[in-house]
Design an enzyme around this catalytic site. Structure first.
Site, PDB file in Angstrom:
ATOM      1  N   VAL A 267       0.860  -1.185   0.000  1.00 57.22           N
ATOM      2  CA  VAL A 267       0.000   0.000   0.000  1.00 57.22           C
ATOM      3  C   VAL A 267       0.899   1.238   0.000  1.00 57.22           C
ATOM      4  O   VAL A 267       2.118   1.131   0.094  1.00 57.22           O
ATOM      5  CB  VAL A 267      -0.931   0.020   1.244  1.00 57.22           C
ATOM      6  CG1 VAL A 267      -1.899  -1.133   1.205  1.00 57.22           C
ATOM      7  CG2 VAL A 267      -0.115  -0.014   2.539  1.00 57.22           C
ATOM      8  N   CYS A 268       0.273   2.416  -0.079  1.00 57.71           N
ATOM      9  CA  CYS A 268       1.030   3.667  -0.039  1.00 57.71           C
ATOM     10  C   CYS A 268       1.822   3.737   1.268  1.00 57.71           C
ATOM     11  O   CYS A 268       1.329   3.264   2.287  1.00 57.71           O
ATOM     12  CB  CYS A 268       0.090   4.867  -0.081  1.00 57.71           C
ATOM     13  SG  CYS A 268      -0.710   5.109  -1.652  1.00 57.71           S
ATOM     14  N   PRO A 269       2.968   4.309   1.286  1.00 57.11           N
ATOM     15  CA  PRO A 269       3.674   4.957   0.186  1.00 57.11           C
ATOM     16  C   PRO A 269       4.686   4.034  -0.495  1.00 57.11           C
ATOM     17  O   PRO A 269       5.472   4.492  -1.304  1.00 57.11           O
ATOM     18  CB  PRO A 269       4.418   6.087   0.905  1.00 57.11           C
ATOM     19  CG  PRO A 269       4.790   5.483   2.238  1.00 57.11           C
ATOM     20  CD  PRO A 269       3.668   4.523   2.572  1.00 57.11           C
TER      21      PRO A 269
ATOM     22  N   ASN B 121      -2.045  -1.221  -5.988  1.00 56.43           N
ATOM     23  CA  ASN B 121      -2.612  -0.183  -5.118  1.00 56.43           C
ATOM     24  C   ASN B 121      -2.959   1.015  -6.002  1.00 56.43           C
ATOM     25  O   ASN B 121      -2.063   1.785  -6.386  1.00 56.43           O
ATOM     26  CB  ASN B 121      -1.568   0.204  -4.051  1.00 56.43           C
ATOM     27  CG  ASN B 121      -2.124   1.201  -3.055  1.00 56.43           C
ATOM     28  OD1 ASN B 121      -3.216   1.009  -2.528  1.00 56.43           O
ATOM     29  ND2 ASN B 121      -1.386   2.259  -2.794  1.00 56.43           N
TER      30      ASN B 121
ATOM     31  N   GLY C  65      -0.297   3.856   5.916  1.00 53.89           N
ATOM     32  CA  GLY C  65      -0.488   3.862   4.469  1.00 53.89           C
ATOM     33  C   GLY C  65      -1.732   4.614   4.056  1.00 53.89           C
ATOM     34  O   GLY C  65      -2.140   4.575   2.897  1.00 53.89           O
TER      35      GLY C  65
END
Lengths: 81, 476
Positions: free
Chosen positions: A19-21, A46, B122
């Site tokens: 997932v981010c980042p 993602n 996240g």
């Protein structure tokens, strides 16, 4: 996360499941490592990372030469400027 | 249309139908439940917009530092200005549901804790909800971790009492709250009643001696001075440091030799419109968030109640109400408290005594999740995001790896604590407060920026370590 050489001048960065980042950070680091004109094939799933990677490439001048998408998985070929 | 597409459309229709039937059914049982239906549909709109625009407050600050991408920061500023414009209109008509929060440096500290947490997780609180709707298991873990942390942190006393300054304790006890709340016991209780409640409430309208509900106060003080000017300045800073160079390089390739003011203005505007999806999402989110205040206040007037707890009491549902007969009912977009209530309700079912504190027992209550209106807003947000993801073939169940699960849980814990210290999350403590002219909003935002910077520094170090091993193996 996997980063491997596919052929001369072509590398594959697999950040599926992240997932981010993470996907955008790994993509930035991979592009920083390869030479100008070489291609990094980024595999991620993602969606929001795609938006950030696209803007990042637009800012740096790196070119997204191909975008593929299937069932929530994205494969983008990015050529370093 | 292939089979997969048909299946996804059917799922999307099914989710839409579920909320539709639920809303109509609830209204059929009693018109008071229209209140819940309104929360549901605004939550659904938020979910659709967030997923469409990949709208996550976390990335607004994080991506600037991590990859030099300003698109989300721009999107949030657009949403904030629009929400503020609609909010100013709502305030000036006397229909605002907003109450400003106490302002002090606690907002910065809370923002830092929350900011680090959302980089680890996240996604921000609302971002984690919409990503849950995309089938993301890590995001669901963040929501669970955040909810559990809030439910445990709100009533926690014991050794935490020893960390409470004596002045907070004395001030909390002196507030004369009902005995059942026991304000002198519990860290968060003494923080709230002994410290936070003693801080001044400051709005930009108030700084000019204007009322928040006056036209001048709402439009000049809270909108122009409190939002438009700071947002424009921040966007100029972001343009100079994160966008200008790439714009100049592109212009040079087209033969530009010297940057004029006109070119700079064009570059600034190009940055604003760089991500259409984000800009469109920001536009709709801003307007919807303002409208929700208007609609909820209209329902409160229609039903003659200032809080949905009063309606539940009239219907005979008095379980889980606070000592004031209220439950959490912000009247606008808000995340975290309802999630904390879900887990608080579960703990209560297992025998936990968690209503003897200010957060649950005095202010928000712990209603049954079936009649938790803001809780339904969060569920519908997940649903709206799922519908959007299904329609764009972006829905995918993703089981978190051990590494991501660890970050998600740590991030959720920090976000849970940060949100309680700041009396809200990125939405409640930043987006809503900034938009409504509450001075504590920008302070929380400053903290989030610092927190995001710390979080990015950590992940830069972490990912560099992992990449070095991969580079070594790739013969690069």
């Amino acid at each position: 996360m996997k980063f491997e050489k596919k052929s001369e001048g072509v590398y594959m960065l697999d950040v599926k499941g992240y997932v981010c980042p993470h996907p955008q950070i790994y993509t930035k680091k991979a592009l920083a490592k390869v030479q100008s004109g070489e291609v990094v094939e980024v595999v991620f799933d993602n969606p929001s990372s795609g938006e950030s990677i696209a803007t990042m490439c637009d800012n740096t001048g790196d070119e997204i030469v191909e975008k593929k998408e299937e069932g929530g998985q994205f494969v983008w070929d990015i050529k370093k400027a | 249309m292939d089979n997969g597409e048909r299946k996804r459309q059917l799922w999307a229709l099914g989710i839409l139908g579920f909320f539709g039937v639920l809303s109509i059914g609830a209204y059929a049982v009693n018109e008071y439940f229209l209140y819940i239906a309104v929360y549901i549909w605004f939550g659904f709109i938020y979910g659709m917009c967030l997923q469409y625009g990949r709208f996550c407050f976390s990335s607004a600050f994080r991506d600037l530092f991590a990859v030099g991408v300003p698109r989300m920061f721009v999107g949030i500023m657009i949403a904030t200005v629009l929400f503020a414009a609609v909010g100013a209109f709502v305030s000036a008509t006397g229909m605002s549901t907003f109450h400003a929060a106490p302002t002090s440096l606690h907002a910065v500290v809370a923002g830092i804790v929350f900011g680090v947490g959302m980089v680890f997780a996240g996604g921000c609180a609302s971002g984690s909800l919409y990503k849950t709707g995309e089938g993301n298991g890590s995001a669901l873990l963040v929501v669970l971790s955040l909810s559990t942390t809030i439910a445990l942190f709100a009533p926690a006393g014991g050794f935490l009492n020893k960390l409470v300054p004596q002045s907070w304790h004395e001030s909390a006890v002196a507030k004369g709250l009902p005995e059942t709340i026991n304000a002198g016991d519990g860290w968060l209780d003494q923080y709230l009643a002994g410290f936070i409640w003693d801080q001044p409430i400051i709005t930009y309208a108030g700084m000019f001696g204007l009322s928040d509900q006056s036209v001048a106060g709402a439009f000049f003080g809270n909108l122009l001075v409190g939002v438009i000017i700071p947002a424009a300045i921040l966007l100029v800073i972001v343009y100079i440091f994160w966008s200008r160079r790439s714009y100049i390089n592109k212009q040079k390739k087209q033969g530009l030799t010297r940057m004029t003011f006109k070119n700079e203005a064009a570059g600034y505007w190009t940055m604003i419109l760089a991500s259409k999806r984000t800009a469109i999402a920001g536009l709709i989110l801003g307007i919807a968030a303002g409208l929700q205040m208007f609609v909820i206040q209209g329902l409160r007037i229609k039903f003659g109640a200032k809080n949905v707890g009063t309606l539940f009491e009239r219907l005979g549902y008095d379980s889980g109400l606070s000592v004031n007969g209220t439950v959490f009912d912000p009247g606008y977009w808000y995340v975290t408290t309802q999630e904390g209530q879900w887990m608080g309700w579960v703990f209560g079912k297992f025998g936990a005594e968690n209503m003897d504190n200010i957060y649950f027992g005095f202010a928000n209550g712990i209603p049954n999740p079936l009649i938790n209106a803001p809780g339904w807003m969060s569920i519908a947000l997940i649903g709206g995001a799922a519908v959007m993801a299904l329609l764009h073939n972006e829905f995918k169940f993703k089981k978190p790896t051990l590494e991501l699960a660890t970050w998600a849980i740590i991030g959720g814990i920090l976000m849970g604590i940060g949100s309680r210290l700041g009396l809200g999350c990125n939405v409640g403590a930043f987006f809503v407060r900034v938009s409504q002219g509450d001075a504590s909003g920008w302070l929380f935002g400053l903290g989030m920026i610092a927190g995001a910077y710390i979080g990015v520094k950590f992940f830069n170090w972490w990912t560099a370590r992992k990449m070095e091993k991969e580079f070594a193996g790739a013969e690069i």
